[in-house]
Design an enzyme around this catalytic site. Structure first.
Site, PDB file in Angstrom:
ATOM      1  N   HIS A 171      32.220 -12.260  38.867  1.00 32.06           N
ATOM      2  CA  HIS A 171      33.420 -11.780  39.563  1.00 32.06           C
ATOM      3  C   HIS A 171      33.164 -11.336  40.997  1.00 32.06           C
ATOM      4  CE1 HIS A 171      35.697 -10.863  35.544  1.00 32.06           C
ATOM      5  NE2 HIS A 171      35.098 -12.042  35.550  1.00 32.06           N
ATOM      6  N   GLU A 263      46.668 -14.847  36.441  1.00 31.90           N
ATOM      7  CA  GLU A 263      47.824 -14.387  37.226  1.00 31.90           C
ATOM      8  C   GLU A 263      47.957 -15.124  38.555  1.00 31.90           C
ATOM      9  OE1 GLU A 263      47.476 -10.190  37.949  1.00 31.90           O
ATOM     10  OE2 GLU A 263      47.711  -9.665  35.824  1.00 31.90           O
ATOM     11  N   TYR A 284      37.638  -8.958  26.289  1.00 32.39           N
ATOM     12  CA  TYR A 284      36.941  -9.955  25.460  1.00 32.39           C
ATOM     13  C   TYR A 284      36.423  -9.368  24.155  1.00 32.39           C
ATOM     14  CZ  TYR A 284      37.216 -13.720  28.803  1.00 32.39           C
ATOM     15  OH  TYR A 284      37.683 -14.717  29.617  1.00 32.39           O
TER      16      TYR A 284
END
Ligand SMILES: [Ca+2]
Length: 390
Positions: A171, A263, A284
């Protein structure tokens, strides 16, 4: 082999861990080298004639220079320069060392809006920190090209860093975008650390607006609230890999949700998009995350995807090659191995169509020729030019 015939001038282009599932990494089989094909090979996929321009080792991003050449970053740490007419690929030296592994390595590469005058390119990459830590960095440098089809970067200067550097290799996001006004936008991922997306002492999980030298504009929404907060345009983002302006100058981001809940967001000044407090996906490990509709104080996505598409990139289309798609956006899909067409009506957005590309799509842009260009993820990832079939 199908003939490629759009315009005569272009005929010559013949032409992990549970959290790491968020990278939705390619299975080993998809990473295997594909059979070599000549650069002239064209195939059809859905409505597209697909022309392979060049192949790369784990490409991450690509950008067009004013002369029509294409810069391509390879995640393991190389920068390439492509002559699209010949498919010839040159090497660009002088690149920074990257922390390659997981989702980290070389990231985005974009030219400065005045590149024709100043030769500046902006690069994002994962940078090693103390111990096992890493963080995204953005540097700028002057691209000096050579007669061999490549070149080198000179006067490299790091102008921005994620703070803090943290452990893990996920990320980074580190998507870089210039606005028409010359402001530099960075989509900064939350590094799989969740809470930093809401912490104004950190620039993780934020969309940032900077001057082209990396300084924070005085008219940013959180100016005067500290050096890091002053960079922030919006917060509460997770892994925003796509960032693009529409034809009206409105900024949008597309980001990977956790387990579900990818999104598309209309990015507004000072807004909070709620992660990790809300998400239409869940953790998760099975723990629920309250959905957006439970907390209306946070901006809700314009589109949410469950099951996920794993968006890698976002581009708005304004060309004449696909006239019906003017004003639409396109998202590259990793696990969905797709190109997703998004249509807009006012502030509302919807998925209009999904094209199965047969490969993980790492990047998408409109080319200066008005065609759609995409780049595949993984070993032997191809830069592809998409034009209409028939
Ligand atoms: Ca949820």
């Amino acid at each position: 082999m199908q003939r490629f015939a759009l315009s005569t001038t272009l005929l010559s282009i013949a032409l992990l861990t549970a959290c790491n599932a968020a990278d939705r990494a390619a299975p080993a089989s998809a990473q295997a080298a594909q059979a070599a094909a000549p650069p002239t090979a064209a195939e059809t996929i859905g409505p597209f004639v697909v022309t392979t321009v060049a192949r790369f080792d784990e490409p991450w991003a690509f950008s067009f220079l004013p002369d029509g050449r294409v810069l391509v970053s390879e995640k393991p740490g190389k920068l390439k320069l492509v002559d699209v007419a010949s498919g010839k690929v040159g090497d660009v030296g002088g690149v920074p060392a990257v922390a390659y592994g997981g989702q980290g390595g070389f990231g985005d590469v974009v030219p400065h809006p005045q590149f024709a005058d100043n030769g500046l390119v902006y690069l994002s990459y994962a940078e090693k920190g103390d111990g096992d830590t890493a963080g995204a960095a953005v540097a700028r440098a002057r691209l000096v090209t050579d007669d061999a089809g490549g070149g080198r970067l000179e006067n490299l200067e790091v102008i921005w860093r994620q703070v803090p550097k943290v452990g893990g290799r996920g990320h980074y996001a580190h998507r870089v975008l210039f606005g028409d006004d010359g402001k530099l936008w960075i989509a900064s991922g939350e590094r799989q650390k969740f809470d930093p997306a809401q912490d104004m002492q950190s620039n993780l999980g934020k969309v940032l607006r900077l001057n082209d030298d990396g300084s924070a504009p005085a008219d940013n929404p959180f100016a005067g609230q500290g050096e890091v907060a002053a960079q922030v345009w919006s917060l509460g983002h997770r892994n925003p890999l796509g960032l693009a302006f529409d034809g009206n100058g409105q900024l949008w981001d597309i980001e990977m949700g956790p387990k579900g809940g990818d999104e598309l967001n209309r990015v507004e000044r000072g807004a909070n998009y709620g992660y990790p407090i809300v998400s239409n996906g869940d953790h998760y490990d099975g723990r629920p995350i309250p959905d957006h509709d439970t907390r209306p104080e946070f901006n809700a996505p314009a589109i949410t995807w469950t099951p996920v598409i794993s968006p890698s990139s976002l581009a708005f289309y304004s060309g004449d090659v696909f006239p019906d798609w003017k004003g639409n956006a396109f998202a590259g899909g990793l696990s969905s191995q797709s190109l997703v067409r998004i249509a807009f009506e006012g502030d509302r957005a919807r998925e209009a169509e999904r094209f199965a590309m047969g490969h993980r799509i790492r990047g998408v842009r409109q080319g200066p020729d008005g065609a759609l260009w995409v780049i595949e993820d993984g070993k032997d990832g191809r830069l592809l030019r998409l034009t209409p079939k028939g």
